[in-house]
Design a protein around this motif. Structure first.
Motif, PDB file in Angstrom:
ATOM      1  N   PRO A 192      51.291  42.935  36.325  1.00  0.00           N
ATOM      2  CA  PRO A 192      50.475  43.227  37.516  1.00  0.00           C
ATOM      3  C   PRO A 192      48.992  42.944  37.268  1.00  0.00           C
ATOM      4  O   PRO A 192      48.306  42.461  38.164  1.00  0.00           O
ATOM      5  N   ALA A 193      48.519  43.191  36.060  1.00  0.00           N
ATOM      6  CA  ALA A 193      47.100  42.930  35.782  1.00  0.00           C
ATOM      7  C   ALA A 193      46.809  41.433  35.822  1.00  0.00           C
ATOM      8  O   ALA A 193      45.768  41.011  36.328  1.00  0.00           O
TER       9      ALA A 193
ATOM     10  N   VAL B 200      29.397  32.027  35.583  1.00  0.00           N
ATOM     11  CA  VAL B 200      29.310  32.800  34.349  1.00  0.00           C
ATOM     12  C   VAL B 200      30.210  32.161  33.292  1.00  0.00           C
ATOM     13  O   VAL B 200      29.798  31.932  32.153  1.00  0.00           O
TER      14      VAL B 200
ATOM     15  N   GLN C  91      30.355  32.536  41.682  1.00  0.00           N
ATOM     16  CA  GLN C  91      29.441  33.157  40.702  1.00  0.00           C
ATOM     17  C   GLN C  91      30.188  33.432  39.394  1.00  0.00           C
ATOM     18  O   GLN C  91      29.652  33.274  38.306  1.00  0.00           O
ATOM     19  N   GLN C  92      31.457  33.861  39.515  1.00  0.00           N
ATOM     20  CA  GLN C  92      32.231  34.118  38.295  1.00  0.00           C
ATOM     21  C   GLN C  92      32.452  32.821  37.520  1.00  0.00           C
ATOM     22  O   GLN C  92      32.382  32.800  36.292  1.00  0.00           O
TER      23      GLN C  92
ATOM     24  N   ASP D 205      36.371  36.255  49.232  1.00  0.00           N
ATOM     25  CA  ASP D 205      35.095  36.304  48.520  1.00  0.00           C
ATOM     26  C   ASP D 205      34.847  35.031  47.698  1.00  0.00           C
ATOM     27  O   ASP D 205      34.701  35.078  46.483  1.00  0.00           O
TER      28      ASP D 205
ATOM     29  N   GLY E   4      31.889  35.153  45.408  1.00  0.00           N
ATOM     30  CA  GLY E   4      32.170  35.833  44.148  1.00  0.00           C
ATOM     31  C   GLY E   4      32.880  34.905  43.179  1.00  0.00           C
ATOM     32  O   GLY E   4      32.525  34.832  41.998  1.00  0.00           O
TER      33      GLY E   4
ATOM     34  N   ALA F 170      46.657  40.514  39.380  1.00  0.00           N
ATOM     35  CA  ALA F 170      45.416  40.993  40.009  1.00  0.00           C
ATOM     36  C   ALA F 170      44.244  40.075  39.696  1.00  0.00           C
ATOM     37  O   ALA F 170      43.285  40.006  40.454  1.00  0.00           O
ATOM     38  N   ASP F 171      44.355  39.347  38.601  1.00  0.00           N
ATOM     39  CA  ASP F 171      43.259  38.488  38.169  1.00  0.00           C
ATOM     40  C   ASP F 171      43.012  37.318  39.130  1.00  0.00           C
ATOM     41  O   ASP F 171      41.933  36.752  39.159  1.00  0.00           O
TER      42      ASP F 171
END
Ligand code: SF4
Ligand code: FES
Lengths: 127, 253
Positions: free
Chosen positions: B143-144, B236, B232-233, B226, B229, B147-148
Motif C-alpha cells: 500500500p505504501a 528536487v 516541484q518534486q 497536483d 507538486g 500511495a507513492d
C-alpha cells in the motif's frame, strides 16, 4: 479544409486573474529582499568604518523615502514567507507509511521555526 | 455549497463561436437559456444545441467528471462544464470559451495534437528491463508503494491544467503539467524501471525546468492530481541526481 484559429498568447497574462497577479508579486518579492540585503550590507560596512559613519547612516535611514522602502520591503517579505511556506508541502510530500503528513503540519512547522528564529534574534539584539 | 433555489428563469450565455468558413476570429454570441437550479453549464449548452442553434460544436461524453472531454473556459477559468453549476454563476451572464492555450478547431472545440504528442513522449507505460517468469506471479506492491504514485494516476487528461498554465502559453516546447505528472506517476511506480529512459526529457528545459511554479495547474485540476507538486518534486529529485552524479560520477545514479 477548415483552418484552426491559432492559440492566443497574451503579454499581459499576469494581470488577467488574481492567482497570476499573486504569482508575479511573489516573484517580485525576491527583488525587495535583495534590495533590503543591500541596505543591511551597507549598514555592516558603516559599522566597520566606525561609530560616526554608522550613526550618519542610521540617520539617513530615517528619511521618509527609506522608511517607505522598509514598509514596502516588509510587506513583500511577509508575502514571500507566506507564499513559500504554502509551497513547502508541494515539493516535500512527506509520508508516514501510506499516509501523507498533513500539509498544514508542514506549513505550521515553518511558521514555528520562523517565530523561534525571530525570538532568538530579538533576544540577541536586546541583550 | 447549498444554496436556496433562485427565482431566475433564464440565464444568459456568452459563447465564443468560431466557424472557420465565415469567421476571421472567434466572436462572442449571446443566448438566453432556461435556468434550472440543478443544471450545469454543459446542460445549458445541450439545451442550446437542441432548441436554439444546432450548429454549436463542443465536446462532452460522460457528464460525470470522468471522461475529461468537456473542459472549457467558464468566465475565464478552466472548468469541466459538466461540473460547473449555473447556480454558482448567478445572475450571469456566463462566458463560455474554448480552453485557452490551444488552437480552436471550431466553436468550443480545441486542437489537441500538441498534447497528444507530448503525452507519448514521456513513455507513459510501465517499462521493464525484463519480465519476471509467469510462475512468479504478479508484480506485487505494498500500500505504501501504491500511495507513492496513486495521486498522479488520477489524471483524466482534461487538459484544464494546460489552459491554466502561462508557461505553456508562451513556451511551445514545454511538456506541461499533466504530462510531467504522468511521468512522475510511472517513475514512482515500484514496478517500473524506465526512469532512466524518461530522465533526459523530463529533467530538461522542455521538462520540469521550464516550470516557474505559478501553481494554477493544481488549483484548476478537478482530480487533485497536483501537477505543480509533481513538478516541484521532480525538480528536487533532479537536483539531488545532479549533485550525486557530480560527487560520485562513476557511482550508481
Ligand atoms: S492533471 Fe488534472 S487538470 Fe491536468 S489533465 Fe490531469 S486531471 Fe486534468
Ligand atoms: S463530460 Fe466527461 S468530464 Fe465532463
Amino acid at each position: 479544409m477548415a483552418r484552426p484559429y491559432p492559440r492566443e498568447r497574451s503579454n499581459a497574462w499576469f494581470l488577467e486573474r488574481w492567482p497570476y497577479r499573486v504569482f508575479v508579486l511573489r516573484e517580485l518579492s525576491a527583488l525587495f529582499l535583495a534590495l533590503y540585503m543591500g541596505v543591511l550590507l551597507v549598514l555592516a560596512a558603516r559599522v566597520h568604518e566606525g561609530s560616526s559613519a554608522f550613526r550618519d547612516y542610521v540617520d539617513a535611514l530615517q528619511s521618509p523615502l527609506y522608511l517607505a522602502f522598509h514598509a514596502v520591503a516588509l510587506l513583500f517579505a511577509l508575502l514571500h514567507s507566506v507564499t513559500w511556506f504554502q509551497a513547502v508541502p508541494k515539493g516535500l510530500p512527506l509520508r508516514r507509511g501510506e499516509q501523507r503528513v498533513a500539509p498544514a503540519l508542514l506549513i505550521g512547522a515553518n511558521y514555528v521555526a520562523m517565530l523561534a528564529l525571530t525570538v532568538l534574534v530579538l533576544v540577541v539584539v536586546l541583550s | 455549497m447549498t444554496q436556496a433555489p433562485s427565482d431566475a428563469t433564464t440565464i444568459r450565455l456568452e459563447i465564443a463561436r468560431y466557424r472557420p468558413e465565415q469567421d476571421e476570429r472567434p466572436v462572442l454570441e449571446r443566448y438566453d437559456v432556461p435556468y434550472r437550479h440543478e443544471w450545469v453549464v454543459l446542460d445549458a449548452l445541450n439545451y442550446l444545441k437542441d432548441h436554439i442553434d444546432g450548429t454549436l460544436s463542443y465536446r462532452w461524453s460522460c457528464r460525470m467528471g470522468i471522461c475529461g472531454s468537456c473542459g472549457m473556459m467558464v468566465n475565464g477559468v478552466p472548468k469541466l462544464t459538466c461540473s460547473a453549476f449555473l447556480r454558482d454563476y448567478l445572475p450571469g451572464p456566463i462566458r463560455v470559451e474554448p480552453m485557452a492555450n490551444f488552437p480552436v478547431e471550431r466553436d468550443l472545440v480545441t486542437v489537441l495534437d500538441d498534447f497528444m504528442e507530448k503525452f507519448q513522449a514521456v513513455k507513459p507505460w510501465i517499462i521493464r528491463d525484463g519480465e519476471q517468469p509467469l510462475e512468479e506471479g504478479e508484480y506485487r506492491q505494498t500500500p505504501a508503494q501504491l500511495a507513492d504514485f496513486k495521486q498522479f494516476s488520477m489524471c483524466i487528461n482534461c487538459m484544464l491544467c494546460y489552459a491554466a498554465c502561462p508557461v505553456y502559453q508562451h513556451e511551445d516546447e514545454f511538456l506541461g503539467p499533466a504530462v510531467l505528472a504522468l511521468a512522475q506517476r510511472y517513475n514512482h511506480d515500484s514496478r517500473d524501471q524506465g526512469k532512466g529512459e524518461r530522465q533526459e526529457l523530463i529533467w530538461s528545459d522542455e521538462g520540469i525546468w521550464d516550470c516557474t511554479f505559478v501553481g494554477e495547474c493544481s488549483a484548476v485540476c478537478p482530480k487533485h492530481v497536483d501537477p505543480a507538486g509533481a513538478i516541484q518534486q521532480a525538480k528536487v529529485e533532479s537536483t539531488v541526481g545532479w549533485y550525486r552524479s557530480f560527487l560520485a560520477p562513476f557511482g550508481r545514479g
